[in-house]
Design a protein around this motif. Structure first.
Motif, short mmCIF file in Angstrom:
data_model
loop_
_atom_site.label_atom_id
_atom_site.label_comp_id
_atom_site.label_asym_id
_atom_site.label_seq_id
_atom_site.Cartn_x
_atom_site.Cartn_y
_atom_site.Cartn_z
N SER A 12 0.85 -1.19 0.00
CA SER A 12 0.00 0.00 0.00
C SER A 12 0.89 1.24 0.00
N TRP A 13 0.49 2.22 -0.78
CA TRP A 13 1.27 3.45 -0.86
C TRP A 13 0.31 4.60 -1.15
N PRO A 14 0.48 5.76 -0.48
CA PRO A 14 -0.41 6.88 -0.74
C PRO A 14 -0.20 7.47 -2.13
N VAL A 15 -1.31 7.84 -2.75
CA VAL A 15 -1.28 8.47 -4.07
C VAL A 15 -1.91 9.85 -3.94
N GLU A 16 -1.16 10.88 -4.28
CA GLU A 16 -1.68 12.24 -4.26
C GLU A 16 -2.05 12.65 -5.68
N VAL A 17 -3.29 13.07 -5.84
CA VAL A 17 -3.76 13.52 -7.14
C VAL A 17 -4.03 15.01 -7.05
N GLN A 18 -3.31 15.78 -7.85
CA GLN A 18 -3.50 17.23 -7.88
C GLN A 18 -4.37 17.59 -9.07
N THR A 19 -5.43 18.35 -8.79
CA THR A 19 -6.33 18.82 -9.84
C THR A 19 -6.46 20.33 -9.73
N PRO A 20 -6.68 21.01 -10.86
CA PRO A 20 -6.88 22.46 -10.78
C PRO A 20 -8.07 22.77 -9.87
N SER A 21 -7.88 23.73 -8.99
CA SER A 21 -8.92 24.10 -8.03
C SER A 21 -10.09 24.77 -8.75
N GLU A 22 -11.29 24.42 -8.33
CA GLU A 22 -12.49 25.05 -8.87
C GLU A 22 -12.80 26.35 -8.15
N LYS A 24 -10.09 28.23 -6.22
CA LYS A 24 -8.90 29.07 -6.06
C LYS A 24 -8.17 29.16 -7.40
N ILE A 25 -8.34 30.28 -8.06
CA ILE A 25 -7.76 30.46 -9.38
C ILE A 25 -6.24 30.35 -9.32
N GLY A 26 -5.70 29.54 -10.22
CA GLY A 26 -4.25 29.38 -10.31
C GLY A 26 -3.65 28.45 -9.29
N GLU A 27 -4.49 27.72 -8.54
CA GLU A 27 -3.98 26.80 -7.53
C GLU A 27 -4.51 25.39 -7.79
N PHE A 28 -3.94 24.44 -7.09
CA PHE A 28 -4.35 23.05 -7.20
C PHE A 28 -4.96 22.57 -5.89
N ASP A 90 -4.65 13.77 -14.56
CA ASP A 90 -4.27 14.04 -13.17
C ASP A 90 -4.13 12.75 -12.37
N PHE A 91 -5.05 11.82 -12.58
CA PHE A 91 -5.00 10.51 -11.91
C PHE A 91 -3.74 9.76 -12.33
N VAL A 92 -3.50 9.69 -13.63
CA VAL A 92 -2.33 8.97 -14.15
C VAL A 92 -1.04 9.56 -13.57
#
Length: 110
Positions: A12-22, A24-28, A90-92
């Motif tokens: 088991s290993w943590p997976v961080e998925v970063q997506t553009p924020s809906e 906060k403009i310009g942030e993830f 983003d998932f990949v």
């Protein structure tokens, strides 16, 4: 403690998925789930970088927890679900970064 050789190694290993924020403009926004990864042999690891993204995902990810639909319904791991997620950049990126991070840490410890 003695070293025990295992034929199938899943971790088991943590997976961080970063997506553009809906909001906060310009942030993830970062979300996290736990991936169940299979450990590759030396040859499989050498060939890993030449695989397509779906082939790479299928080779290393064998399960997950904390992956849900928008309404909170858990998404069961399956080849079909994995294929659908392989279209989400983003998932990949998150899965492959987590997998590579594990191997980088494992190799630096040796």
């Amino acid at each position: 403690m003695a070293f025990v050789r295992k034929k199938t190694k899943v971790y088991s290993w943590p997976v961080e998925v970063q997506t553009p924020s809906e909001t906060k403009i310009g942030e993830f926004d970062t979300t996290v789930f736990t991936g169940q990864f299979i450990r590759l042999s030396r040859k499989e690891l050498d060939d890993f970088d030449s695989a397509t993204e779906f082939e790479a995902l299928k080779k290393v990810l064998v399960g997950w927890t904390d992956v849900n639909e928008e309404d909170g319904t858990p998404i069961q791991f399956s080849d079909k679900a994995l294929k659908e997620f392989s279209e989400d950049i983003d998932f990949v990126a998150g899965v492959l970064a987590a997998f590579k991070k594990f191997y980088a840490n494992a190799q630096s410890g040796n």
